[in-house]
Scaffold this motif. Structure first.
Motif: not given
Length: 624
Positions: A127-142
């Protein structure tokens, strides 16, 4: 310390220091001293104020660190070094927690550690990785940002639980289990960061994954073997030396050595200390180790919280305040909802699920390690690392405040019997201090009545000999108040003080009466004067070590002279009565006369018989 000794070393190597060099060294020493005074002063001022306001000590430390740190008043510049050193406080905290968890108990928690812990971590990470991706970060950084936020702050959660007294409660044990699982994740997460790094970012000399896993398992095996076969003989040998400072040094050596061994194996230092504590949890020296480590743990853990507060970069917060505030809210809310859902799915009640979600909704100190590695391997950018670090620190600062507010607003819950045995006969919660000849005999009657005994002694030979007959005796100095607390004196119904040291018995009674005023104290006294002193200290029952034996010998003597059993009983009662009367008169001018009767020094007072006068007694009568 090193700078203080530098002039003498330099004198032997290169000759005397110049005036300028000596002045620079002196200024460096003064600067270090000012830094230490500043840290201690900030803690002494802030923590009592925050605790008095009901906000807890953790928030006080964090606020004090922010004020004196490089982004506050700049009284302390090197916050990272302080934070690195103060991590030893977390290490020592985990060691003490390990001492409370016997291997059998830890085995019983395996379902919570690996089942509940893995479920919460996996769902929160997704879920937290999904929040990072939704914020526009690459999935690796998210993924790196989300994984860092999954790792809850062990230090903050454990400190809050300790202040509440919930660590050993069932709800606290579930939180501890999850924290232990998260501590195990640091190695695979670091390996995942290396896997996500761009081509060429990982150094060619980096060891392969299988080798790092093997090294970690080897370190864990070495630590386990040392704990099982080396530590107890070591402490027995040191206890025989009767050198208190060496025992303290050995306790620190065990904690720091275990942490170093785990770090060399690529594992968490805190995990190493925890394993060492578990291995020593059934040792006879457990209470002594706990009391020796506790002062260092408290001081370093406070320093750790100060360091966390100092690392909050207010410039970064001011520059990216919208993103950081949204990040704190989004990540904490997402993690809290996930934790709540997992807790309810696992059968926890609503109030417990809310409490767990509130406490564990923040990021933790291991995120700093993860972000540093990801930045080195260019998985995340410097700007993202700075922002995520600020988000983590803010979440750690907010958690104690939110937990305090919610706990105040929560409705009182009925007592939970989860994990608690059904009520049974609770008689016999007995603490015995000193397990020599007197202690061993005194233990027989409580045992025959079904008592549960806790026994402490400071003689390794006594402990070893008692173990041959099935008695579990813990090593500790019963004259110390902290050892009494660690041994559970506050929960005992009666404390038997059976030591053969007059001064030690007096100190035990003083400390026990202060620490547990409602517990009954039955004390072995050396002689009449010692017994009088113990009664004035409010001991409940005093038994002079020679008095009862001497009465029995006198009774056998008159029986041998031809007296009947009834005459022998009457004579014994008369001697006992005269002694009790004198004892009452000598105790503070009769103030304790009523107490003396309760002491059992008199069964009944009979008039003189056979024409003897009451004062016709040997000059030494009553001395024993």
């Amino acid at each position: 310390m090193q700078k203080a000794t530098a002039p003498s070393v330099a004198f032997f190597v290169t000759g005397p220091l110049s005036h300028r060099e000596h002045a620079m060294a002196t200024e460096g020493d003064a600067s270090q001293l000012i830094g230490m005074v500043t840290l201690l002063g900030a803690a002494v001022v802030a923590v009592p104020l925050f605790k008095r306001a009901g906000l807890g000590s953790v928030l006080g430390y964090l606020a004090a660190g922010l004020v004196i740190g490089p982004y506050g008043l700049s009284l302390i510049a090197d916050a990272r070094t302080i934070l690195h050193v103060a991590e030893l406080g977390v290490v020592m905290f985990l060691f003490i927690i390990g001492l409370e968890m016997k291997p059998s108990h830890l085995w019983n928690l395996r379902g919570q550690i690996f089942g509940l812990g893995s479920l919460q971590v996996v769902l929160c990470a997704l879920l937290l990785t999904g929040v990072g991706v939704a914020a526009g970060f690459p999935w690796q950084a998210a993924f790196v940002g989300g994984a860092g936020f999954v790792l809850t702050s062990t230090a903050i959660v454990m400190q809050v639980l300790a202040e509440r007294g919930d660590i050993l409660a069932p709800r606290g044990q579930r939180i501890v289990s999850i924290l232990l699982f998260e501590d195990l994740l640091i190695v695979p997460l670091l390996a995942a960061v290396a896997f996500l790094a761009p081509a060429g970012a990982v150094p060619a000399a980096a060891a392969p994954l299988w080798q790092r896993i093997g090294t970690g398992l080897l370190s864990l095996g070495v630590l386990t073997a040392a704990g099982l076969w080396l530590l107890n003989p070591l402490f027995r040998m040191l206890a025989k030396a009767k050198a208190r400072e060496v025992m303290t040094a050995a306790a620190l050596l065990v904690v720091l050595g275990a942490a170093l061994l785990m770090e060399l194996g690529g594992l968490s230092m805190a995990m190493g200390a925890f394993v060492a504590g578990v291995l020593l949890s059934e040792s006879s020296f457990r209470h002594q180790l706990e009391t020796d480590i506790e002062p260092f743990r408290g001081l370093l853990l406070g320093l750790f919280f100060l360091g966390v507060g100092m690392t909050l970069d207010l410039d970064v917060v001011a520059r990216d305040w919208r993103f950081i505030c949204l990040g704190v809210a989004a990540l904490m809310l997402t993690k809290a909802l996930c934790i709540y859902a997992v807790a309810r799915l696992a059968g926890s009640r609503h109030a417990e699920a809310v409490d767990r979600a509130t406490l564990m909704a923040q990021g933790g100190e291991f995120a700093f390690v993860l972000f540093a590695e990801a930045l080195r391997l260019t998985v995340i950018s410097p700007a993202m690392s700075a922002d995520m670090t600020a988000i983590i620190v803010l979440s750690m600062a907010i958690t104690p405040l939110v937990a305090t507010i919610l706990r105040r607003r929560a409705r009182p819950e009925p007592a939970s019997l989860d994990g608690v045995e059904a009520p049974r006969d609770l008689r016999g919660n007995v603490l015995i201090i000193g397990f020599g000849r007197v202690g061993q005999i005194a233990s027989q009657s409580p045992l025959a009545r079904g008592a549960e005994l806790s026994i402490i002694d400071n003689d390794p030979d006594v402990i070893r000999n008692a173990a041959r007959y099935g008695f579990k005796v813990h090593f500790g100095d019963g004259a110390r108040a902290d050892v009494l607390r660690a041994a559970g004196a506050r929960h005992a119904r009666v404390i038997l003080v059976c030591v053969d040291d007059q001064a030690a018995a007096t100190r035990i009674v003083e400390n026990a009466r202060r620490e547990c005023p409602h517990t009954r104290l039955v004390v072995r006294a050396f002689d009449r004067e010692h017994a009088l002193e113990l009664v004035r200290l409010d001991a409940d029952h005093v038994v002079r070590e020679t008095f009862e034996a001497a009465l029995t010998m006198g009774r056998q003597a008159v029986l041998a002279m031809g007296a009947t059993e009834q005459e022998a009983d009457e004579l014994e009662a008369e001697v006992r009565g005269r002694d009790a009367e004198r004892f009452a008169l000598e105790t503070a001018g009769g103030t304790f006369a009523g107490r003396a009767l309760l002491l059992g020094d008199i069964d009944r007072i009979d008039p003189p018989r056979h024409g003897r006068k009451r004062d016709a007694r040997p000059p030494e009568d009553g001395i024993a």
